[in-house]
Design an enzyme around this catalytic site. Structure first.
Site, PDB file in Angstrom:
ATOM      1  CG  HIS A 130      -1.877  -1.141   1.289  1.00  0.00           C
ATOM      2  ND1 HIS A 130      -2.815  -1.276   2.294  1.00  0.00           N
ATOM      3  CD2 HIS A 130      -2.031  -2.223   0.481  1.00  0.00           C
ATOM      4  CE1 HIS A 130      -3.501  -2.396   2.105  1.00  0.00           C
ATOM      5  NE2 HIS A 130      -3.029  -2.979   1.009  1.00  0.00           N
ATOM      6  NE  ARG A 192      -7.263  -2.211   1.966  1.00  0.00           N
ATOM      7  CZ  ARG A 192      -6.708  -3.182   1.229  1.00  0.00           C
ATOM      8  NH1 ARG A 192      -6.614  -3.026  -0.098  1.00  0.00           N
ATOM      9  NH2 ARG A 192      -6.237  -4.285   1.788  1.00  0.00           N
ATOM     10  N   GLY A 210      -9.527  -2.304  -2.831  1.00  0.00           N
ATOM     11  CA  GLY A 210     -10.299  -2.604  -1.637  1.00  0.00           C
ATOM     12  C   GLY A 210      -9.675  -3.748  -0.851  1.00  0.00           C
ATOM     13  N   PRO A 211     -10.162  -4.003   0.360  1.00  0.00           N
ATOM     14  CG  PRO A 211     -11.436  -4.022   2.323  1.00  0.00           C
ATOM     15  CD  PRO A 211     -11.237  -3.253   1.039  1.00  0.00           C
ATOM     16  CE1 TYR A 226     -14.105  10.629  -3.373  1.00  0.00           C
ATOM     17  CE2 TYR A 226     -12.464  11.939  -2.222  1.00  0.00           C
ATOM     18  CZ  TYR A 226     -13.413  11.817  -3.210  1.00  0.00           C
ATOM     19  OH  TYR A 226     -13.688  12.877  -4.034  1.00  0.00           O
TER      20      TYR A 226
END
Length: 334
Positions: A130, A192, A210-211, A226
């Protein structure tokens, strides 16, 4: 009837795959593709190499020392808005100095050599995952950059942290006077791992991992939040701005560019997809699948001056299955 429809769809995908050709092969995780006004293609590889491809020839411009491992390394690239009149190239890359970090630097191109580094913004949160690090210039002449949460989701909601944000800088690294949070480079928060960033006219769009659900395509607006890690997907609340489009389960959406008509083109890593999105205002009215796994993981896309799509594979990034010529830059009809 259903069988005939399925066969027609498979034939369409097969025809699309046949239109792809390999432009460059034997690369090590190409990360960012950017065209110059003269048609030259500039690109980064995560291990630290910056290259130019022009008239059928590839030239190595620099090999940077970067912290390479996991998702870290040399990532984002942007050219000066009036390049090559002003021969500056902006790069975002990982380094180690009291821990894992990322920085944004400006380099000067002289002939076939990239040098004269000027650090614009350092000490950005970094880690094995990330890191964000996509760069683009806006029509306002400002430099926009994505940062990830570096594996610490709480950073995305902390206004004092530069992790999990989209940043807006002057070309010298200073903070614009009209940024939404006075004295801060933060332009938007609650992200993220935003991996794509592109302007279409005056509208800024981003793609975000996304996760496990809710990969997002967002329209980025000054000062908006967001939602990560509080909310995800297309749902908006009084505090949080929802996505234009979300994908569940995730595709690992990555690079982003736009055709002349404003259609967005995005790549995905996990799903190996290339998609074309048509917008009407802030609505996605069409989501067309162009490539579906034929070439493995797809990292970035750039629309060439010929209108074709130049797509970087990412099969040597530790999560893919490399093929004989990988990694490659492919040319695909939109």
């Amino acid at each position: 009837m259903k069988k005939l429809v399925l066969l027609a769809a498979l034939a369409a995908f097969s025809a699309q795959a046949q239109q792809a050709r390999t432009l460059i092969s034997g690369l090590e995780v190409p990360w960012d593709l950017t065209f110059a006004p003269d048609g030259a293609l500039y690109f980064t590889e995560r291990g630290g190499r910056v290259s130019r491809y022009q008239d059928g020839k590839r030239t190595t411009l620099a090999r940077l020392e970067v912290r390479s491992g996991g998702e870290a390394g040399l990532m984002g690239l942007a050219l000066e808005p009036d390049f090559p009149k002003t021969p500056h190239i902006y790069l975002c890359y990982s380094y180690s100095e009291g821990g894992a970090k990322n920085k944004i630097s400006r380099f000067t191109l002289s002939g076939n050599r990239l040098g004269s580094e000027r650090t614009l913004l350092a000490n950005l949160p970094g880690g094995a995952i990330h890191n964000g690090c996509r760069l683009t210039f806006g029509p306002d002449g400002k430099l926009y950059a994505t940062t990830g949460d570096a594996g610490n989701a709480a950073l995305a909601q902390q206004r004092g942290s530069l992790g999990g944000k989209i940043l807006r800088l002057n070309k010298d690294g200073s903070v614009p006077d009209d940024n939404p949070f006075k004295g801060s480079p933060v332009y938007s928060l609650g992200h993220r791992n935003p991996q794509g960033l592109i302007f279409v006219g005056n509208r800024l769009y981003s793609t975000e991992h996304g996760p496990g659900d809710n990969d997002e395509v967002n329209r980025i607006q000054a000062g908006k939040n967001y939602g990560w890690p509080e909310v995800g997907g297309t749902r908006s609340t009084a505090r949080f701005t929802g996505a234009l489009k979300s994908y569940s389960p995730t595709l690992a959406v990555s690079g982003l560019d736009a055709l002349n008509n404003g259609d967005l083109i995005l790549t995905s890593l996990k799903a190996g997809q290339l998609r074309r999105l048509r917008l009407e205002g802030d609505r996605v009215v069409s989501d067309r699948l162009l490539v579906n796994g034929q070439y493995g993981r797809l990292r970035d896309v750039a629309v060439g001056p010929d209108g074709k799509l130049y797509v970087a594979t990412s099969n040597r990034d530790g999560r893919g299955t490399p093929r004989g010529q990988d990694d490659r830059i492919l040319v695909i009809e939109p």
